[in-house]
Enzyme design. Structure first.
Site, PDB file in Angstrom:
ATOM      1  N   GLU A   1      76.797 121.978   7.032  1.00  0.00           N
ATOM      2  CA  GLU A   1      75.383 121.783   6.702  1.00  0.00           C
ATOM      3  C   GLU A   1      74.578 121.598   7.978  1.00  0.00           C
ATOM      4  O   GLU A   1      75.009 120.861   8.887  1.00  0.00           O
ATOM      5  CB  GLU A   1      75.258 120.538   5.823  1.00  0.00           C
TER       6      GLU A   1
ATOM      7  N   GLY B   1      68.410 122.233  -4.069  1.00  0.00           N
ATOM      8  CA  GLY B   1      69.275 122.539  -2.922  1.00  0.00           C
ATOM      9  C   GLY B   1      70.337 123.557  -3.277  1.00  0.00           C
ATOM     10  O   GLY B   1      71.361 123.653  -2.605  1.00  0.00           O
TER      11      GLY B   1
ATOM     12  N   SER C   1      65.105 129.531  -4.309  1.00  0.00           N
ATOM     13  CA  SER C   1      64.128 130.379  -3.614  1.00  0.00           C
ATOM     14  C   SER C   1      64.798 131.588  -2.986  1.00  0.00           C
ATOM     15  O   SER C   1      64.246 132.688  -2.964  1.00  0.00           O
ATOM     16  CB  SER C   1      63.413 129.605  -2.510  1.00  0.00           C
TER      17      SER C   1
ATOM     18  N   GLU D   1      61.191 134.917   2.613  1.00  0.00           N
ATOM     19  CA  GLU D   1      61.133 133.499   2.243  1.00  0.00           C
ATOM     20  C   GLU D   1      60.325 132.697   3.274  1.00  0.00           C
ATOM     21  O   GLU D   1      59.540 131.815   2.910  1.00  0.00           O
ATOM     22  CB  GLU D   1      62.563 132.969   2.133  1.00  0.00           C
TER      23      GLU D   1
ATOM     24  N   ASP E   1      71.928 130.695   3.218  1.00  0.00           N
ATOM     25  CA  ASP E   1      71.691 130.904   1.788  1.00  0.00           C
ATOM     26  C   ASP E   1      71.714 132.391   1.437  1.00  0.00           C
ATOM     27  O   ASP E   1      72.305 132.807   0.437  1.00  0.00           O
ATOM     28  CB  ASP E   1      70.335 130.304   1.384  1.00  0.00           C
TER      29      ASP E   1
HETATM   30  C1  GLA Z   1      68.629 125.011   3.758  1.00  0.00           C
HETATM   31  C2  GLA Z   1      68.362 126.214   4.651  1.00  0.00           C
HETATM   32  C3  GLA Z   1      69.675 126.773   5.201  1.00  0.00           C
HETATM   33  C4  GLA Z   1      70.510 125.678   5.867  1.00  0.00           C
HETATM   34  C5  GLA Z   1      70.606 124.456   4.953  1.00  0.00           C
HETATM   35  C6  GLA Z   1      71.267 123.282   5.641  1.00  0.00           C
HETATM   36  O1  GLA Z   1      69.339 125.389   2.620  1.00  0.00           O
HETATM   37  O2  GLA Z   1      67.703 127.223   3.924  1.00  0.00           O
HETATM   38  O3  GLA Z   1      69.409 127.823   6.096  1.00  0.00           O
HETATM   39  O4  GLA Z   1      69.991 125.355   7.121  1.00  0.00           O
HETATM   40  O5  GLA Z   1      69.345 124.022   4.482  1.00  0.00           O
HETATM   41  O6  GLA Z   1      72.592 123.551   5.921  1.00  0.00           O
END
Ligand code: GLA
Length: 351
Positions: free
Chosen positions: A14, A104, A108, A141, A153
């Site tokens: 993360e 999370g 999106s 995005e 993502d």
């Molecule tokens: C969001 C961002 C990703 C990544 C995560 C943290 O989801 O879109 O690119 O940085 O936070 O790991």
């Protein structure tokens, strides 16, 4: 044409993607589907079963779209498709998403990937280049939200593989599918807290990582050693998290699920204490998971709210989930929602 793009859950890794590091996400069986029908004239409309309002976009005017805020995603996708030299014609888009918003789980991104796929011409060469599609969806995005995200993502949504997590190298964009043992259940619980402050804090963390890399004199924190970041908690998280991703893959391949769980817990502690993107409610949710038989659990996504992912033995998954939800409700006074996810194939055209 109909397209689909899944959301994702990140097992570990993360806040490493924008420092050229490693991540271990999987595409989940919650997805955004878009059916696109050509319409005469130079207008794109979009309706959604879940998102309020009708988006209406005049293709020959440079105005912000009339209607709801999510129209910015449609406008962002049109902009990047045109930026590749393609014409976008009039169309009606019917959007249907089962990825919970603000959790999370990349709702999106699922929307952006699906929009880019729906708006590219059927024979566009970009369709077969998933790295490029990931970059286009990210650009759409960023245009819509202004949040400077990394590629985690989008890569997860595009490269998903049923039954597998994905070891993602965010420098080379190499993706290595890692089989997930059938006896492992992946549980996701939404804390009931929308990701407050996530956007501004996210940008601040990213800037701090870039500043740390510049101070140390490396291209990105991926190149820093533990010694070099010992006194900087933000950078220390990134360096230790990268090591945890690789250790987690080794443990998964060895079938050592208790070790995988311990790595997730260490990841959560690092996000809480060093990177400081957790909240007491998310910490309580992690504790509840562990109290009810999970191997490990951690916040997933950017933090500041949203979801915790827990790994539990498949045989006891329902009990673990039920008890975790009840326990967290008592501890926090919040109303959580939880479900089991399975790893699915990545985005594409379905009809
Ligand atoms: C969001 C961002 C990703 C990544 C995560 C943290 O989801 O879109 O690119 O940085 O936070 O790991």
């Amino acid at each position: 044409m109909e397209v689909r793009a899944p959301g994702r859950v990140n097992l570990i890794g993360e806040h490493t993607d924008y420092s050229d590091g490693w991540c271990l996400p999987l595409a989940i069986d919650r997805e955004c589907r878009i059916r696109s029908v050509p319409r005469p004239g130079r207008v794109v409309t979009a309706r959604s079963a879940e998102l309020a309002g009708t988006v209406q976009l005049a293709l020959d005017e440079a105005a912000t779209p009339a209607g709801p805020r999510w129209g910015r995603f449609v406008a962002g996708a049109i902009e990047v498709v045109r930026g590749r030299g393609h014409d976008v014609g009039g169309a009606d888009l019917a959007v249907h998403s089962t990825v919970p918003a603000g959790a999370g789980l990349s709702s999106s991104t699922a929307l952006s990937v699906a929009l880019v796929l729906a708006l590219l011409p059927p024979d566009a060469p970009e369709r077969t280049d998933r790295d490029l599609l990931a970059r286009l969806a990210l650009a759409a995005e960023v245009a819509a939200t202004g949040v400077p995200g990394g590629l985690l993502d989008q890569m997860a949504s595009l490269y998903g593989r049923a039954g597998h997590a994905l070891l993602l190298d965010c420098r080379s964009l190499a993706v290595e599918p890692v089989p997930l043992p059938a006896e492992l259940a992946i549980l996701v619980v939404h804390s009931g807290i929308e990701r407050e402050l996530a956007d501004s804090e996210y940008a601040a963390r990213r800037a701090a990582c870039e500043a740390a890399a510049a101070r140390i004199g490396v291209p990105a924190l991926r190149d820093a050693t533990a010694d070099q970041v010992a006194d900087d908690p933000i950078a220390r998280h990134v360096v230790s998290e990268n090591a945890r991703v690789l250790a987690c893959v080794t443990a998964l391949r060895a079938g050592d699920l208790p070790a995988v769980g311990a790595i997730l817990l260490a990841g959560h502690a690092s996000l809480r204490d060093d990177f400081r993107v957790s909240r007491p409610e998310l910490d309580a949710l992690v504790d509840a998971f562990i109290a009810h038989g999970a191997y490990g659990a951690r916040l997933t996504g950017a933090g500041f709210g949203g979801c915790v992912v827990g790994l539990a033995p498949a045989a006891g998954a329902e009990e673990c989930l039920g008890a975790t939800l009840a326990d967290y409700r008592t501890r926090s006074g919040r109303t959580p929602t939880g479900f089991r996810v399975t790893p699915v194939d990545g985005a594409g055209v379905t009809g």
